[in-house]
Design a protein around this motif. Structure first.
Motif, short mmCIF file in Angstrom:
data_model
loop_
_atom_site.label_atom_id
_atom_site.label_comp_id
_atom_site.label_asym_id
_atom_site.label_seq_id
_atom_site.Cartn_x
_atom_site.Cartn_y
_atom_site.Cartn_z
N SER A 258 0.83 -1.20 0.00
CA SER A 258 0.00 0.00 0.00
C SER A 258 0.87 1.25 0.00
O SER A 258 1.94 1.28 0.64
CB SER A 258 -0.89 0.03 1.25
OG SER A 258 -1.61 -1.17 1.38
N PRO A 259 0.44 2.31 -0.68
CA PRO A 259 1.19 3.56 -0.63
C PRO A 259 1.06 4.21 0.74
O PRO A 259 0.02 4.10 1.40
CB PRO A 259 0.53 4.41 -1.72
CG PRO A 259 -0.86 3.85 -1.85
CD PRO A 259 -0.75 2.39 -1.55
N GLY A 260 2.11 4.87 1.20
CA GLY A 260 2.06 5.59 2.45
C GLY A 260 2.53 4.78 3.64
O GLY A 260 2.86 3.60 3.54
N LEU A 261 2.54 5.46 4.79
CA LEU A 261 3.02 4.87 6.04
C LEU A 261 1.86 4.33 6.85
O LEU A 261 0.77 4.91 6.88
CB LEU A 261 3.78 5.91 6.86
CG LEU A 261 4.95 6.60 6.15
CD1 LEU A 261 5.52 7.71 7.04
CD2 LEU A 261 6.04 5.59 5.80
N THR A 262 2.10 3.23 7.55
CA THR A 262 1.10 2.62 8.42
C THR A 262 1.75 2.29 9.75
O THR A 262 2.92 1.91 9.81
CB THR A 262 0.54 1.33 7.79
OG1 THR A 262 0.05 1.60 6.48
CG2 THR A 262 -0.60 0.77 8.63
N ILE A 263 1.00 2.40 10.82
CA ILE A 263 1.53 2.08 12.15
C ILE A 263 1.79 0.58 12.26
O ILE A 263 0.97 -0.24 11.84
CB ILE A 263 0.54 2.52 13.24
CG1 ILE A 263 0.39 4.05 13.23
CG2 ILE A 263 1.01 2.07 14.62
CD1 ILE A 263 -0.66 4.56 14.18
N THR A 264 2.92 0.22 12.82
CA THR A 264 3.24 -1.18 13.04
C THR A 264 3.14 -1.53 14.51
O THR A 264 3.27 -0.67 15.39
CB THR A 264 4.68 -1.50 12.55
OG1 THR A 264 5.61 -0.73 13.33
CG2 THR A 264 4.84 -1.16 11.09
N ASP A 265 2.90 -2.80 14.78
CA ASP A 265 2.87 -3.30 16.15
C ASP A 265 4.32 -3.59 16.55
O ASP A 265 4.88 -4.61 16.17
CB ASP A 265 2.02 -4.56 16.22
CG ASP A 265 1.85 -5.10 17.64
OD1 ASP A 265 2.62 -4.65 18.52
OD2 ASP A 265 1.00 -5.95 17.85
N VAL A 266 4.93 -2.68 17.29
CA VAL A 266 6.36 -2.81 17.57
C VAL A 266 6.67 -3.94 18.53
O VAL A 266 7.79 -4.46 18.55
CB VAL A 266 6.94 -1.49 18.13
CG1 VAL A 266 6.83 -0.39 17.10
CG2 VAL A 266 6.21 -1.07 19.41
#
Length: 283
Positions: A267-275
Protein backbone atom coordinates in the motif's frame (compact mmCIF):
# COMPACT_ATOMS: atom_id res chain seq x y z
CA UNK A 1 4.53 -17.13 20.46
CA UNK A 2 7.69 -18.81 21.62
CA UNK A 3 10.53 -16.26 21.60
CA UNK A 4 13.06 -16.86 18.90
CA UNK A 5 16.11 -15.27 17.49
CA UNK A 6 15.35 -13.15 14.42
CA UNK A 7 17.18 -13.95 11.23
CA UNK A 8 20.11 -11.63 11.88
CA UNK A 9 22.34 -14.14 10.18
CA UNK A 10 20.31 -13.67 7.01
CA UNK A 11 21.75 -10.21 6.36
CA UNK A 12 23.88 -11.41 3.48
CA UNK A 13 24.60 -15.12 3.70
CA UNK A 14 21.11 -16.65 3.80
CA UNK A 15 20.06 -15.52 0.41
CA UNK A 16 23.40 -16.73 -0.88
CA UNK A 17 22.70 -20.17 0.48
CA UNK A 18 19.19 -20.52 -0.82
CA UNK A 19 18.86 -21.65 -4.40
CA UNK A 20 20.94 -21.47 -7.52
CA UNK A 21 19.58 -19.46 -10.39
CA UNK A 22 17.57 -21.76 -12.60
CA UNK A 23 18.84 -22.54 -16.05
CA UNK A 24 17.27 -20.05 -18.40
CA UNK A 25 14.83 -21.84 -20.74
CA UNK A 26 15.12 -21.55 -24.51
CA UNK A 27 13.69 -18.23 -25.59
CA UNK A 28 11.70 -17.50 -28.67
CA UNK A 29 13.10 -14.81 -30.93
CA UNK A 30 11.39 -11.52 -30.08
CA UNK A 31 10.01 -9.14 -32.69
CA UNK A 32 12.48 -6.55 -34.04
CA UNK A 33 10.87 -3.75 -32.03
CA UNK A 34 12.10 -1.70 -29.09
CA UNK A 35 15.69 -1.70 -30.37
CA UNK A 36 18.45 0.80 -29.77
CA UNK A 37 21.72 1.09 -31.63
CA UNK A 38 25.27 0.41 -30.44
CA UNK A 39 28.61 -0.01 -32.21
CA UNK A 40 31.54 -2.23 -31.37
CA UNK A 41 33.70 -0.36 -28.88
CA UNK A 42 30.79 1.38 -27.17
CA UNK A 43 29.20 1.05 -23.73
CA UNK A 44 25.50 1.60 -23.09
CA UNK A 45 23.64 2.05 -19.81
CA UNK A 46 19.96 1.24 -19.51
CA UNK A 47 17.23 -0.16 -17.31
CA UNK A 48 14.94 -3.16 -17.55
CA UNK A 49 11.53 -1.81 -16.54
CA UNK A 50 8.06 -3.33 -16.17
CA UNK A 51 7.05 -1.77 -19.50
CA UNK A 52 9.91 -3.43 -21.41
CA UNK A 53 9.09 -6.22 -23.87
CA UNK A 54 9.20 -9.78 -22.54
CA UNK A 55 10.21 -13.21 -23.73
CA UNK A 56 7.82 -16.16 -23.45
CA UNK A 57 9.19 -17.00 -19.98
CA UNK A 58 8.15 -13.58 -18.63
CA UNK A 59 11.67 -12.13 -18.46
CA UNK A 60 12.21 -8.56 -19.67
CA UNK A 61 14.70 -7.54 -22.36
CA UNK A 62 16.19 -4.62 -24.27
CA UNK A 63 17.53 -5.12 -27.79
CA UNK A 64 20.52 -3.37 -29.42
CA UNK A 65 21.39 -3.59 -33.11
CA UNK A 66 24.98 -3.19 -34.35
CA UNK A 67 26.88 -3.55 -37.63
CA UNK A 68 29.30 -6.50 -37.65
CA UNK A 69 32.23 -7.51 -39.81
CA UNK A 70 32.73 -11.13 -40.82
CA UNK A 71 35.67 -12.77 -39.05
CA UNK A 72 35.73 -10.28 -36.16
CA UNK A 73 35.67 -11.64 -32.64
CA UNK A 74 33.34 -9.62 -30.42
CA UNK A 75 32.72 -9.73 -26.69
CA UNK A 76 29.54 -8.52 -25.00
CA UNK A 77 29.36 -7.97 -21.25
CA UNK A 78 26.17 -7.27 -19.29
CA UNK A 79 26.46 -6.26 -15.63
CA UNK A 80 23.76 -5.49 -13.06
CA UNK A 81 23.48 -5.41 -9.28
CA UNK A 82 19.70 -5.78 -9.43
CA UNK A 83 19.13 -8.85 -11.60
CA UNK A 84 20.86 -12.00 -12.79
CA UNK A 85 22.12 -10.86 -16.21
CA UNK A 86 21.61 -12.86 -19.39
CA UNK A 87 22.90 -11.84 -22.85
CA UNK A 88 21.84 -13.18 -26.27
CA UNK A 89 23.40 -12.61 -29.71
CA UNK A 90 21.38 -13.01 -32.92
CA UNK A 91 21.87 -12.16 -36.58
CA UNK A 92 19.95 -9.33 -38.21
CA UNK A 93 16.90 -11.56 -38.72
CA UNK A 94 16.75 -12.65 -35.09
CA UNK A 95 18.29 -16.11 -35.49
CA UNK A 96 20.04 -16.98 -32.24
CA UNK A 97 23.81 -17.37 -32.52
CA UNK A 98 24.98 -17.46 -28.92
CA UNK A 99 23.97 -16.67 -25.34
CA UNK A 100 25.35 -16.59 -21.83
CA UNK A 101 24.15 -16.31 -18.26
CA UNK A 102 26.94 -16.07 -15.67
CA UNK A 103 30.33 -16.15 -17.44
CA UNK A 104 31.05 -12.53 -16.58
CA UNK A 105 31.67 -13.47 -12.98
CA UNK A 106 29.16 -13.66 -10.15
CA UNK A 107 25.77 -12.97 -11.73
CA UNK A 108 27.04 -11.01 -14.76
CA UNK A 109 26.94 -12.28 -18.34
CA UNK A 110 29.66 -12.44 -21.00
CA UNK A 111 29.72 -13.94 -24.47
CA UNK A 112 32.55 -14.03 -27.01
CA UNK A 113 31.73 -14.92 -30.60
CA UNK A 114 33.32 -14.86 -34.07
CA UNK A 115 30.92 -13.12 -36.46
CA UNK A 116 30.35 -15.31 -39.55
CA UNK A 117 29.77 -12.54 -42.10
CA UNK A 118 29.31 -8.80 -42.63
CA UNK A 119 25.90 -7.47 -41.72
CA UNK A 120 23.58 -6.38 -38.93
CA UNK A 121 23.44 -8.21 -35.60
CA UNK A 122 21.49 -7.84 -32.37
CA UNK A 123 22.42 -8.02 -28.70
CA UNK A 124 19.63 -8.70 -26.19
CA UNK A 125 20.10 -7.57 -22.58
CA UNK A 126 17.94 -9.91 -20.54
CA UNK A 127 17.42 -11.33 -17.05
CA UNK A 128 17.65 -15.00 -16.17
CA UNK A 129 14.45 -15.03 -14.11
CA UNK A 130 10.96 -13.77 -14.72
CA UNK A 131 9.96 -10.27 -13.52
CA UNK A 132 13.53 -9.10 -12.75
CA UNK A 133 14.13 -5.39 -13.40
CA UNK A 134 16.78 -2.76 -12.74
CA UNK A 135 19.70 -0.78 -14.20
CA UNK A 136 22.40 -2.48 -16.27
CA UNK A 137 25.57 -1.77 -18.21
CA UNK A 138 26.24 -3.26 -21.67
CA UNK A 139 29.77 -3.18 -23.10
CA UNK A 140 30.42 -4.36 -26.67
CA UNK A 141 34.02 -4.60 -27.81
CA UNK A 142 36.19 -6.19 -30.47
CA UNK A 143 38.40 -9.10 -29.44
CA UNK A 144 38.12 -12.08 -27.16
CA UNK A 145 37.99 -12.13 -23.39
CA UNK A 146 38.47 -14.75 -20.77
CA UNK A 147 35.03 -16.14 -20.00
CA UNK A 148 34.66 -17.61 -16.54
CA UNK A 149 32.85 -20.95 -16.34
CA UNK A 150 29.09 -20.42 -16.57
CA UNK A 151 28.82 -20.45 -12.81
CA UNK A 152 26.04 -20.75 -10.32
CA UNK A 153 24.68 -17.31 -9.52
CA UNK A 154 23.96 -17.12 -5.80
CA UNK A 155 21.35 -14.88 -4.27
CA UNK A 156 18.96 -13.84 -7.03
CA UNK A 157 17.32 -17.21 -7.58
CA UNK A 158 13.77 -18.01 -8.52
CA UNK A 159 11.31 -15.08 -8.68
CA UNK A 160 7.59 -15.61 -8.17
CA UNK A 161 6.57 -12.42 -9.94
CA UNK A 162 6.32 -8.64 -9.87
CA UNK A 163 4.14 -6.70 -7.43
CA UNK A 164 3.49 -2.96 -7.56
CA UNK A 165 2.64 -0.41 -4.88
CA UNK A 166 -1.15 -0.40 -4.64
CA UNK A 167 -1.49 -4.07 -5.57
CA UNK A 168 -2.75 -7.08 -3.60
CA UNK A 169 -1.54 -10.60 -4.37
CA UNK A 170 -3.23 -13.82 -3.27
CA UNK A 171 -0.96 -16.83 -3.58
CA UNK A 172 0.20 -19.98 -1.81
CA UNK A 173 3.50 -20.99 -0.22
CA UNK A 174 4.15 -24.66 -1.07
CA UNK A 175 6.61 -27.45 -0.38
CA UNK A 176 8.02 -26.84 -3.88
CA UNK A 177 9.21 -23.34 -2.96
CA UNK A 178 12.86 -22.83 -1.98
CA UNK A 179 13.87 -22.97 1.67
CA UNK A 180 16.38 -21.20 3.86
CA UNK A 181 18.98 -23.78 4.83
CA UNK A 182 19.44 -22.17 8.24
CA UNK A 183 15.91 -22.71 9.53
CA UNK A 184 14.13 -24.83 6.89
CA UNK A 185 11.46 -22.18 6.25
CA UNK A 186 9.96 -21.83 2.78
CA UNK A 187 9.96 -18.51 0.92
CA UNK A 188 8.99 -16.77 -2.33
CA UNK A 189 10.61 -13.72 -3.95
CA UNK A 190 8.56 -10.84 -5.37
CA UNK A 191 10.15 -7.93 -7.25
CA UNK A 192 8.87 -4.47 -6.27
CA UNK A 193 9.48 -1.35 -8.43
CA UNK A 194 9.80 1.74 -6.21
CA UNK A 195 10.31 5.49 -6.45
CA UNK A 196 12.76 7.36 -4.28
CA UNK A 197 11.10 9.11 -1.36
CA UNK A 198 7.67 7.50 -1.84
CA UNK A 199 6.87 5.50 1.29
CA UNK A 200 4.96 2.23 1.21
CA UNK A 201 3.67 -0.47 3.56
CA UNK A 202 3.98 -4.21 2.94
CA UNK A 203 1.50 -6.48 4.73
CA UNK A 204 1.67 -10.27 4.73
CA UNK A 205 -1.32 -12.08 6.23
CA UNK A 206 -2.13 -15.77 6.43
CA UNK A 207 -4.50 -18.06 8.29
CA UNK A 208 -2.20 -21.00 7.56
CA UNK A 209 1.17 -19.88 8.94
CA UNK A 210 2.96 -17.33 11.10
CA UNK A 211 3.88 -14.72 8.49
CA UNK A 212 7.42 -13.37 8.15
CA UNK A 213 8.64 -10.64 5.76
CA UNK A 214 12.11 -9.76 4.49
CA UNK A 215 12.91 -6.73 2.30
CA UNK A 216 16.14 -6.79 0.29
CA UNK A 217 18.11 -5.25 -2.54
CA UNK A 218 19.47 -7.37 -5.38
CA UNK A 219 20.96 -10.73 -4.46
CA UNK A 220 20.21 -10.54 -0.76
CA UNK A 221 21.34 -7.25 0.78
CA UNK A 222 18.82 -7.20 3.59
CA UNK A 223 17.12 -3.90 4.42
CA UNK A 224 14.40 -4.89 6.91
CA UNK A 225 12.63 -7.93 8.31
CA UNK A 226 9.49 -8.36 10.41
CA UNK A 227 7.58 -11.12 12.14
CA UNK A 228 4.39 -9.90 13.83
CA UNK A 229 4.27 -6.16 13.12
CA UNK A 230 0.93 -6.45 11.34
CA UNK A 231 -0.95 -7.50 14.51
CA UNK A 232 -1.40 -11.09 15.62
CA UNK A 233 0.62 -13.49 13.50
CA UNK A 234 0.80 -11.15 10.49
CA UNK A 235 3.90 -9.31 9.27
CA UNK A 236 4.30 -5.66 8.25
CA UNK A 237 7.18 -3.57 6.89
CA UNK A 238 7.02 0.21 6.40
CA UNK A 239 9.75 1.76 4.26
CA UNK A 240 10.73 4.90 2.36
CA UNK A 241 13.12 4.10 -0.55
CA UNK A 242 16.38 6.01 -0.68
CA UNK A 243 16.68 5.52 -4.46
CA UNK A 244 14.83 4.07 -7.44
CA UNK A 245 16.48 0.63 -7.35
CA UNK A 246 13.93 -2.21 -7.37
CA UNK A 247 13.44 -4.10 -4.13
CA UNK A 248 12.66 -7.72 -3.38
CA UNK A 249 9.99 -8.86 -0.95
CA UNK A 250 10.51 -12.29 0.53
CA UNK A 251 7.32 -13.98 1.67
CA UNK A 252 8.50 -16.26 4.47
CA UNK A 253 7.30 -18.10 7.57
CA UNK A 254 8.37 -17.82 11.20
CA UNK A 255 8.52 -21.59 11.67
CA UNK A 256 10.09 -24.33 9.59
CA UNK A 257 8.18 -26.20 6.88
CA UNK A 258 5.07 -24.01 7.13
CA UNK A 259 3.02 -23.61 3.94
CA UNK A 260 -0.40 -22.41 2.84
CA UNK A 261 -2.36 -19.54 1.29
CA UNK A 262 -1.42 -15.93 1.99
CA UNK A 263 -2.27 -12.36 1.01
CA UNK A 264 0.51 -9.93 0.13
CA UNK A 265 -0.53 -6.27 0.01
CA UNK A 266 1.69 -3.29 -0.87
CA UNK A 267 0.00 0.00 0.00
CA UNK A 268 1.19 3.56 -0.63
CA UNK A 269 2.06 5.59 2.45
CA UNK A 270 3.02 4.87 6.04
CA UNK A 271 1.10 2.62 8.42
CA UNK A 272 1.53 2.08 12.15
CA UNK A 273 3.24 -1.18 13.04
CA UNK A 274 2.87 -3.30 16.15
CA UNK A 275 6.36 -2.81 17.57
CA UNK A 276 5.93 -5.46 20.25
CA UNK A 277 4.34 -8.07 18.05
CA UNK A 278 2.80 -11.14 19.67
CA UNK A 279 1.52 -14.17 17.81
CA UNK A 280 -0.71 -16.09 20.22
CA UNK A 281 -2.39 -18.49 17.83
CA UNK A 282 0.14 -21.25 18.30
CA UNK A 283 1.33 -21.11 14.68
Amino acid sequence: MTPRVLRTALALVPLVLTTACPQAPPRATPPPANRSGITVGQTAAGTLTPDAPTFADGSYYRAYSFPGRGGDTITADVESVDFDANVILTDGHGNRLSGNDDSGGDCDARLTYVLPHDGPYRIYVNSSATAEIGPYRLALRRGGSVALPDSTCHGFGRVKGLVRVGQTIEDTLTNDDPIFSGDSSHFQRWVLPVTRGQAFTVDLTSQAFDAYLILTHGPGDKILENDDGGNGCNARIVYTPLDDRPLRILVNTAQKHETGPYVLRVSPGLTITDVKGQCLSGN
